[in-house]
Design a protein around this motif. Structure first.
Motif, PDB file in Angstrom:
ATOM      1  N   GLN A  28       0.810  -1.226   0.000  1.00 37.79           N
ATOM      2  CA  GLN A  28       0.000   0.000   0.000  1.00 37.79           C
ATOM      3  C   GLN A  28       0.844   1.277   0.000  1.00 37.79           C
ATOM      4  N   ILE A  29       2.149   1.126   0.033  1.00 37.02           N
ATOM      5  CA  ILE A  29       3.023   2.291   0.188  1.00 37.02           C
ATOM      6  C   ILE A  29       2.792   3.335  -0.898  1.00 37.02           C
ATOM      7  N   PHE A  30       2.580   2.891  -2.141  1.00 36.20           N
ATOM      8  CA  PHE A  30       2.483   3.841  -3.257  1.00 36.20           C
ATOM      9  C   PHE A  30       1.041   4.210  -3.599  1.00 36.20           C
ATOM     10  N   GLN A  31       0.099   3.807  -2.760  1.00 36.67           N
ATOM     11  CA  GLN A  31      -1.298   4.179  -2.975  1.00 36.67           C
ATOM     12  C   GLN A  31      -1.539   5.556  -2.360  1.00 36.67           C
ATOM     13  N   ILE A  32      -1.779   6.542  -3.226  1.00 37.41           N
ATOM     14  CA  ILE A  32      -1.990   7.918  -2.769  1.00 37.41           C
ATOM     15  C   ILE A  32      -3.368   8.369  -3.253  1.00 37.41           C
ATOM     16  N   VAL A  57      13.536  -0.564   1.837  1.00 38.12           N
ATOM     17  CA  VAL A  57      13.811  -0.154   0.459  1.00 38.12           C
ATOM     18  C   VAL A  57      14.272  -1.354  -0.373  1.00 38.12           C
ATOM     19  N   GLN A  58      15.142  -2.180   0.207  1.00 43.32           N
ATOM     20  CA  GLN A  58      15.595  -3.385  -0.499  1.00 43.32           C
ATOM     21  C   GLN A  58      14.432  -4.321  -0.811  1.00 43.32           C
ATOM     22  N   LYS A  59      13.506  -4.451   0.150  1.00 41.38           N
ATOM     23  CA  LYS A  59      12.341  -5.316  -0.062  1.00 41.38           C
ATOM     24  C   LYS A  59      11.442  -4.751  -1.165  1.00 41.38           C
ATOM     25  N   ILE A  60      11.315  -3.413  -1.224  1.00 40.76           N
ATOM     26  CA  ILE A  60      10.517  -2.800  -2.294  1.00 40.76           C
ATOM     27  C   ILE A  60      11.132  -3.129  -3.650  1.00 40.76           C
ATOM     28  N   CYS A  61      12.468  -2.997  -3.737  1.00 36.93           N
ATOM     29  CA  CYS A  61      13.165  -3.325  -4.991  1.00 36.93           C
ATOM     30  C   CYS A  61      12.995  -4.802  -5.344  1.00 36.93           C
ATOM     31  N   GLN A  62      13.081  -5.652  -4.319  1.00 40.25           N
ATOM     32  CA  GLN A  62      12.919  -7.090  -4.542  1.00 40.25           C
ATOM     33  C   GLN A  62      11.497  -7.407  -5.004  1.00 40.25           C
ATOM     34  N   ASP A  63      10.520  -6.798  -4.352  1.00 31.41           N
ATOM     35  CA  ASP A  63       9.121  -7.011  -4.749  1.00 31.41           C
ATOM     36  C   ASP A  63       8.897  -6.567  -6.189  1.00 31.41           C
ATOM     37  N   TRP A  64       9.492  -5.413  -6.548  1.00 29.00           N
ATOM     38  CA  TRP A  64       9.333  -4.906  -7.916  1.00 29.00           C
ATOM     39  C   TRP A  64       9.941  -5.884  -8.929  1.00 29.00           C
ATOM     40  N   SER A  65      11.109  -6.417  -8.590  1.00 34.32           N
ATOM     41  CA  SER A  65      11.758  -7.361  -9.514  1.00 34.32           C
ATOM     42  C   SER A  65      10.957  -8.646  -9.659  1.00 34.32           C
ATOM     43  N   GLY A  67       7.683  -8.639  -9.855  1.00 35.25           N
ATOM     44  CA  GLY A  67       6.435  -8.352 -10.558  1.00 35.25           C
ATOM     45  C   GLY A  67       5.452  -7.462  -9.835  1.00 35.25           C
ATOM     46  N   GLU A  68       5.746  -7.098  -8.582  1.00 35.77           N
ATOM     47  CA  GLU A  68       4.854  -6.171  -7.881  1.00 35.77           C
ATOM     48  C   GLU A  68       5.188  -4.731  -8.267  1.00 35.77           C
ATOM     49  N   PHE A  69       4.327  -3.815  -7.885  1.00 39.18           N
ATOM     50  CA  PHE A  69       4.478  -2.386  -8.226  1.00 39.18           C
ATOM     51  C   PHE A  69       4.665  -2.216  -9.738  1.00 39.18           C
ATOM     52  N   SER A  70       3.779  -2.846 -10.473  1.00 43.03           N
ATOM     53  CA  SER A  70       3.912  -2.880 -11.934  1.00 43.03           C
ATOM     54  C   SER A  70       3.714  -1.521 -12.590  1.00 43.03           C
ATOM     55  N   GLN A  71       3.256  -0.528 -11.812  1.00 46.89           N
ATOM     56  CA  GLN A  71       3.113   0.820 -12.381  1.00 46.89           C
ATOM     57  C   GLN A  71       4.466   1.438 -12.715  1.00 46.89           C
ATOM     58  N   PHE A  72       5.543   0.857 -12.160  1.00 50.62           N
ATOM     59  CA  PHE A  72       6.889   1.363 -12.429  1.00 50.62           C
ATOM     60  C   PHE A  72       7.632   0.431 -13.383  1.00 50.62           C
ATOM     61  N   GLU A  73       8.156   1.012 -14.460  1.00 49.02           N
ATOM     62  CA  GLU A  73       9.009   0.239 -15.370  1.00 49.02           C
ATOM     63  C   GLU A  73      10.478   0.374 -14.982  1.00 49.02           C
ATOM     64  N   PHE A  74      10.796   1.461 -14.248  1.00 46.55           N
ATOM     65  CA  PHE A  74      12.173   1.702 -13.821  1.00 46.55           C
ATOM     66  C   PHE A  74      12.185   2.048 -12.339  1.00 46.55           C
ATOM     67  N   LEU A 115      12.606  10.010 -20.019  1.00 46.22           N
ATOM     68  CA  LEU A 115      12.185  11.417 -20.039  1.00 46.22           C
ATOM     69  C   LEU A 115      10.746  11.572 -20.521  1.00 46.22           C
ATOM     70  N   GLN A 116      10.335  10.715 -21.451  1.00 44.89           N
ATOM     71  CA  GLN A 116       8.986  10.807 -22.006  1.00 44.89           C
ATOM     72  C   GLN A 116       7.939  10.121 -21.131  1.00 44.89           C
ATOM     73  N   ASN A 117       8.382   9.241 -20.218  1.00 44.65           N
ATOM     74  CA  ASN A 117       7.435   8.476 -19.391  1.00 44.65           C
ATOM     75  C   ASN A 117       7.801   8.568 -17.902  1.00 44.65           C
ATOM     76  N   PRO A 118       7.838   9.763 -17.339  1.00 42.70           N
ATOM     77  CA  PRO A 118       8.277   9.914 -15.940  1.00 42.70           C
ATOM     78  C   PRO A 118       7.377   9.193 -14.931  1.00 42.70           C
ATOM     79  N   ALA A 119       6.081   9.029 -15.267  1.00 42.28           N
ATOM     80  CA  ALA A 119       5.158   8.373 -14.331  1.00 42.28           C
ATOM     81  C   ALA A 119       5.530   6.902 -14.100  1.00 42.28           C
ATOM     82  N   LYS A 120       6.354   6.354 -14.983  1.00 45.63           N
ATOM     83  CA  LYS A 120       6.750   4.948 -14.851  1.00 45.63           C
ATOM     84  C   LYS A 120       8.086   4.793 -14.125  1.00 45.63           C
TER      85      LYS A 120
END
Length: 768
Positions: A28-32, A57-65, A67-74, A115-120
């Motif tokens: 829920q961290i990124f739910q605003i 922070v490490q766990k967030i990065c691990q979760d993203w890798s 497949g979680e937090f799919s709103q972020f590509e980077f 630069l063209q997709n900052p939301a990701k």
């Protein structure tokens, strides 16, 4: 053992206005709620050093890798103390695609896509305190900030000011007292890591010793040392205590150190001595003294890292790395020169604190007379001297260790110097006006005194504490509560404690409330009700009754819906206690705090005002001594006619009410009529305030009709409404029949000046 570092800790999200706290899952961290997709979002994660912000922070990065937090590509993660150390300039591309990760090919295309997709894009800056001089952020002045070379601080300013990558998500981790909010104009979400609960501490310790022959003894031994167990709420402290316990049990011992200072001195001893020979002892002694000096002087500059080539010698560097005091890291390569530099950082903030205190103790250049400026409690005017906030308690602890053989072995002159410095410390504490210290400084003093384990000092402080101790708004951690409990227990005085907004846990509240010389206490309603429910479930009726008798509620101000819900829970608790009493054959028992509540203020504001007030009205009858009910808030509650009608229905139960303030609540003639009908049932009412509502002549007429029946009323305020001369005349006519009323305030912009002056001449009790 490394896997348990990632154990879930409870996260708490804080609303900066109401400061309400709710548990939060990592997902829920990124739910605003209500966040605009096109604007940069800023999330701040707060937590004391060692609470696990970097692990999160490490766990967030691990979760993203995974497949979680799919709103972020980077996702880019930076350690602030590493990226800010070299005085170099970088472009945004350097920062993202050179320092963090370097793509094998297509860097230009990837950067253009970013630069063209900052939301990701998610940018994580871990350890905001590691930014040098972060209190003086400059505005980003680069004409093309995404391409020009800038300092790290300028790049960060550009991101925060939305000049760079506007629309991305920024996540900062910081300590609670860092001035992160001075640098960030708008924070969308604040999260606080509050550490391990007692159950999580036990789980961590059990997993640490899992499979070892003395696993059962370890948990028992640590829990017996209540002070050390309380420090285990901090994950990093828990790891240190477990390591020390492991070394103690391995040699067949069953005794742990009693203070934080002796824990880290023992830790130092266990790290160095098993690996050193007599030949190396002298060299290690010198290297340790040098490392301690580095720890202190880096701390003075609010730093914990440095370039490796600035270390004074190869021996010191090897010593620090060999025994795990330093961790190496590489700085980002510069895109032009391709240079690569290396740095060293203290492996742990607590280690740096301990070594800094060791320097102040050992160093001959630190004179005993200048010692007090390094403490955090002497003067309420002076700010704490150093960024290393654990140094004062370690320093006090070390100055009382002249009899410890290992401590004495650290320097040939350590005993002589520490005795002189100890005398200075004693003199400083004796001169202190302890009863005049603010709560924060008093707490720091108690922490320092406890580390000395000096019976004289502990008794000295206990005898000089003032009877009314307020820790309102001061965070009390489990170790703080243990120290406070142990010192209060030594005193013969009776104490009144204010523990509201202190984040005290249930066990800490139970311990303090259970002290015989704590005569009364205030605490958050939710924490108090949780404690009482726990005591009831444990059949501890003796402490349950004692704590209900000590609890003070009056006066109470409801600022949030949660406050009203908590008050409702308190009333329900009364019903539960009565059921317990009836089942045991005892007569019914009234909770004194409910019985004695005299003043109740309501200030929820217009958004939740009516909803919260309707809930409050349901329980008003439970407060038989209520004398003052105030609904006049700067933000205006706006209960309107519906709220007025609901309140009027419970008037017959408010037999003690003397002051009713319904000002600025958008009440019209409809609400005034409902109120007027029921007002005579308020047999004790002396003051009724209805100013700045929307009451017109019809409402004034209804009030005028009932005034003669309100025999206890002395003051009526109806100014700043919409009453005209006709309504004013009716109130004046009624006033003649009410000799008991002393004052009628009824200036209204709709009453002609001449009419009001004429009425004032008729009756001097009329006031503007």
């Amino acid at each position: 053992k490394n896997s348990i570092k990632a154990m879930e800790k409870e996260l708490v999200t804080c609303s900066l206005q109401g400061k309400e706290k709710v548990a939060l899952k990592r997902s829920q961290i990124f739910q605003i709620p209500g966040g605009k997709d096109l604007e940069t979002k800023v999330i701040v994660v707060l937590g004391k050093a060692g609470m696990g912000k970097s692990i999160l922070v490490q766990k967030i990065c691990q979760d993203w890798s995974n497949g979680e937090f799919s709103q972020f590509e980077f996702v880019f993660w930076f350690d602030c103390k590493q990226i800010s150390l070299p005085e170099k300039q970088y472009s945004l591309k350097d920062l993202l695609l050179e320092f963090f990760v370097k793509p094998q090919e297509g860097s230009k295309e990837i950067f253009e896509y970013i630069l063209q997709n900052p939301a990701k894009v998610l940018l994580v800056f871990d350890g905001f305190e590691g930014l040098h001089d972060h209190e003086n952020f400059l505005r980003c002045s680069a004409s093309q900030p995404e391409k020009d070379l800038c300092t790290i601080k300028e790049l960060l300013s550009g991101l925060i000011q939305k000049k760079i990558l506007n629309g991305c998500t920024l996540l900062f981790t910081a300590r609670p007292k860092d001035k992160v909010y001075h640098c960030v104009s708008k924070v969308d979400k604040t999260i606080e890591i509050i550490g391990f609960s007692p159950q999580q501490r036990e789980l961590y310790i059990s997993k640490y010793f899992e499979g070892l022959p003395y696993s059962d003894n370890a948990l028992k031994l640590i829990k017996q040392c209540e002070y050390l167990f309380s420090h285990c709420y901090s994950p990093v402290m828990c790891r240190f205590v477990c390591f020390l316990c492991e070394t103690v049990l391995e040699v067949g011992d069953n005794c742990l150190p009693s203070t934080l200072t002796t824990v880290f001195l023992k830790f130092l001893q266990q790290k160095i001595i098993p690996m050193q020979t007599d030949v190396a002892a002298m060299q290690n002694q010198e290297s340790l003294a040098t490392l301690a000096r580095i720890a202190w002087y880096l701390g003075e500059k609010h730093q914990s890292a440095m370039k490796s080539d600035l270390l004074p010698s190869k021996e010191v560097k090897e010593f620090a790395l060999k025994y795990g005091f330093f961790l190496p890291f590489a700085f980002p390569k510069h895109s032009d020169s391709g240079e690569e530099a290396f740095g060293s950082t203290f492996s742990d903030f607590v280690i740096q604190n301990f070594l800094g205190a060791l320097h102040l103790t050992l160093a001959e250049e630190i004179k005993d007379k200048s010692l007090t400026k390094y403490l955090s409690f002497p003067s309420k005017k002076k700010k704490p001297y150093n960024w290393l906030d654990l140094v004062p308690r370690f320093l006090c602890g070390l100055l009382f260790l002249q009899d410890d053989p290992y401590f004495c072995s650290l320097s040939n002159k350590v005993v002589k110097q520490s005795i002189k410095k100890q005398k200075t410390l004693l003199k400083c504490i004796r001169r202190l006006q302890i009863n005049e210290l603010c709560p924060e400084r008093l707490l720091k003093l108690l922490q320092c005194i406890y580390e000395t384990q000096s019976s004289y000092l502990l008794q000295h402080v206990a005898l000089r504490l003032k009877p009314d101790l307020s820790f309102l708004g001061v965070v009390l951690t489990p170790p703080d509560v243990h120290v406070l409990h142990s010192i209060l227990k030594r005193s013969r005085k009776e104490f009144s404690l204010d523990l509201r907004n202190s984040s005290i846990d249930m066990q800490g509240l139970k311990d303090l409330v259970g002290l015989k010389n704590v005569a009364s206490f205030r605490a958050s309603l939710s924490a108090t009700v949780r404690l009482w429910k726990s005591l009831e479930q444990a059949n501890d009726y003796e402490l349950l009754r004692a704590s209900t008798e000590k609890f003070v509620l009056d006066p109470f101000k409801a600022k949030t819906i949660k406050d009203v819900s908590d008050l409702s829970d308190l009333v329900d608790m009364q019903k539960m206690i009565n059921c317990v009493q009836d089942a045991s054959g005892c007569s019914s028992y009234e909770i004194p705090a409910i019985k004695n509540l005299r003043k109740l203020e309501f200030a929820l504001g217009p958004v939740c005002g009516l909803q919260g007030f309707l809930k409050l009205v349901e329980i008003l009858a439970a407060f038989p001594s209520l004398q003052y009910l105030d609904l006049d808030a700067l933000s205006e509650n706006g209960i309107g006619d519906e709220g007025a009608k609901s309140l009027s229905e419970v008037f017959p139960t408010l037999t003690s009410l003397e002051t009713l303030n319904l000002s600025q609540n958008k009440i019209t003639d409809v609400g005034a009529e409902k109120l007027a009908t029921a007002l005579p049932s308020l047999s004790s009412l002396k003051t009724l305030s209805l100013y700045n509502n929307n009451i017109c002549d019809f409402g004034a007429e209804n009030l005028a009709k009932v005034l003669p029946a309100m025999g206890s009323l002395r003051v009526l305020e109806v100014q700043y409404n919409k009453i005209t001369g006709a309504g004013a005349q009716q109130l004046t006519d009624s006033l003649r029949k009410c000799p008991h009323i002393k004052k009628l305030v009824m200036w209204n912009p709709t009453i002609p000046y001449g009419v009001l002056e004429h009425l004032r001449q008729l009756d001097s009790r009329i006031s503007v």
